[in-house]
Motif scaffolding. Sequence first.
Motif, short mmCIF file in Angstrom:
data_model
loop_
_atom_site.label_atom_id
_atom_site.label_comp_id
_atom_site.label_asym_id
_atom_site.label_seq_id
_atom_site.Cartn_x
_atom_site.Cartn_y
_atom_site.Cartn_z
N VAL A 1 0.83 -1.20 0.00
CA VAL A 1 0.00 0.00 0.00
C VAL A 1 0.87 1.25 0.00
O VAL A 1 0.60 2.22 -0.73
CB VAL A 1 -0.95 -0.01 1.21
CG1 VAL A 1 -1.74 1.29 1.28
CG2 VAL A 1 -1.90 -1.20 1.13
N ILE A 2 1.92 1.23 0.81
CA ILE A 2 2.81 2.40 0.89
C ILE A 2 3.48 2.66 -0.45
O ILE A 2 3.52 3.79 -0.95
CB ILE A 2 3.86 2.19 1.99
CG1 ILE A 2 3.19 2.18 3.36
CG2 ILE A 2 4.94 3.28 1.92
CD1 ILE A 2 4.13 1.82 4.49
N TRP A 3 4.02 1.59 -1.07
CA TRP A 3 4.73 1.78 -2.35
C TRP A 3 3.77 2.20 -3.46
O TRP A 3 4.16 2.94 -4.36
CB TRP A 3 5.46 0.49 -2.73
CG TRP A 3 6.52 0.05 -1.76
CD1 TRP A 3 6.72 -1.20 -1.27
CD2 TRP A 3 7.55 0.87 -1.17
NE1 TRP A 3 7.78 -1.23 -0.40
CE2 TRP A 3 8.31 0.04 -0.33
CE3 TRP A 3 7.87 2.22 -1.26
CZ2 TRP A 3 9.39 0.51 0.40
CZ3 TRP A 3 8.95 2.69 -0.52
CH2 TRP A 3 9.69 1.85 0.29
N LEU A 4 2.52 1.74 -3.40
CA LEU A 4 1.54 2.19 -4.39
C LEU A 4 1.24 3.68 -4.24
O LEU A 4 1.10 4.41 -5.22
CB LEU A 4 0.25 1.37 -4.26
CG LEU A 4 0.28 -0.05 -4.84
CD1 LEU A 4 -0.98 -0.81 -4.42
CD2 LEU A 4 0.39 0.00 -6.36
N LEU B 1 12.81 -1.54 -8.19
CA LEU B 1 13.91 -2.09 -7.39
C LEU B 1 14.11 -1.33 -6.08
O LEU B 1 14.40 -1.96 -5.06
CB LEU B 1 15.19 -2.09 -8.22
CG LEU B 1 15.31 -3.21 -9.26
CD1 LEU B 1 16.60 -3.08 -10.05
CD2 LEU B 1 15.25 -4.58 -8.58
N PRO B 2 14.00 0.01 -6.05
CA PRO B 2 14.15 0.70 -4.75
C PRO B 2 13.17 0.19 -3.70
O PRO B 2 13.54 0.08 -2.52
CB PRO B 2 13.89 2.16 -5.11
CG PRO B 2 14.31 2.29 -6.54
CD PRO B 2 13.92 0.99 -7.17
N ALA B 3 11.94 -0.11 -4.10
CA ALA B 3 10.98 -0.63 -3.12
C ALA B 3 11.42 -1.99 -2.59
O ALA B 3 11.33 -2.26 -1.38
CB ALA B 3 9.60 -0.74 -3.78
N LEU B 4 11.91 -2.85 -3.47
CA LEU B 4 12.40 -4.16 -3.03
C LEU B 4 13.62 -4.02 -2.13
O LEU B 4 13.76 -4.73 -1.12
CB LEU B 4 12.75 -5.03 -4.24
CG LEU B 4 11.61 -5.80 -4.91
CD1 LEU B 4 12.16 -6.63 -6.06
CD2 LEU B 4 10.89 -6.70 -3.92
#
Length: 270
Positions: free
Chosen positions: A123-126, A134-137
């Motif tokens: 939810v945050i990354w969306l 890749l930064p989110a991962l």
Amino acid sequence: MRPGRLIAKAVLALAGFLAVFPLVWTALNALKNNVDIITRVPKVIFTPTLANIGYILGRDSVLTGLYNSIVACGSAVLIGIVLGLPAAYAVARYPNRFAGDIQFFVLSLRFLPPVAVAIPLMVIWLQVGLYDTLPALIVTYSLLTISVIMWLAIPAFQGVPKEIEEAAFVDGYGAYSVFWRIALPVAARSLIGAIAFSFVLVWNEFLIALMLSSSNAKTLPIVASELSQQGMNVPWGILNASVVLLSLPPLLFLGILSGFLNSVFRQKNN
């Protein structure tokens, strides 16, 4: 030879065989044609083929997944080392009334099922527009590596004799020098295990990667799992070849890490 020692060696040999046999059998199946794998009687003697490995290495999705896994896992482990090791040393050597709570909090991060972590982060990354990147991962994996490295490094640093560090302080070393020149080399073997475990943990992570990626940031475990979604027509040779490909980077990482840290600490000691 005493019967007890003979039995102990036999048990160790059996345990080693049970651990190594699946890996060897997977590597052999990666060199077989599909018809040689699905036979009722397993074939030990067969005509090897490199078609399965060539198919895996020739797919753009596999190479992209390999790149994503290396970048995400490598970056997360590096962040875990930079932040986790000093934090673990501070907790181990400078305890306060919050030290126990910090250790429990770090350990409690591993109590949660992956879905409990993945859903709120998704939810945050969306919302910030970083979903399927890749930064989110890397940030998500870093939460895992920092917690695991801290959890395993704290007892490693606690095992370093305080007398050695006190002698270094008397010789004029500062806190940073004691950490880098004394604590790290003495606890190196345990720390290598902690770093390697954190890398294997995020390298094999499936559910979090599945929920935080759709196309651009797919990791190698996600790509490999897609090869088995073909009903009865599972390409077992290709699937075994993908397992071999998944297993090689952690082994190479452990070998390179061990050699690098040993050489660095040897130079520091000289």
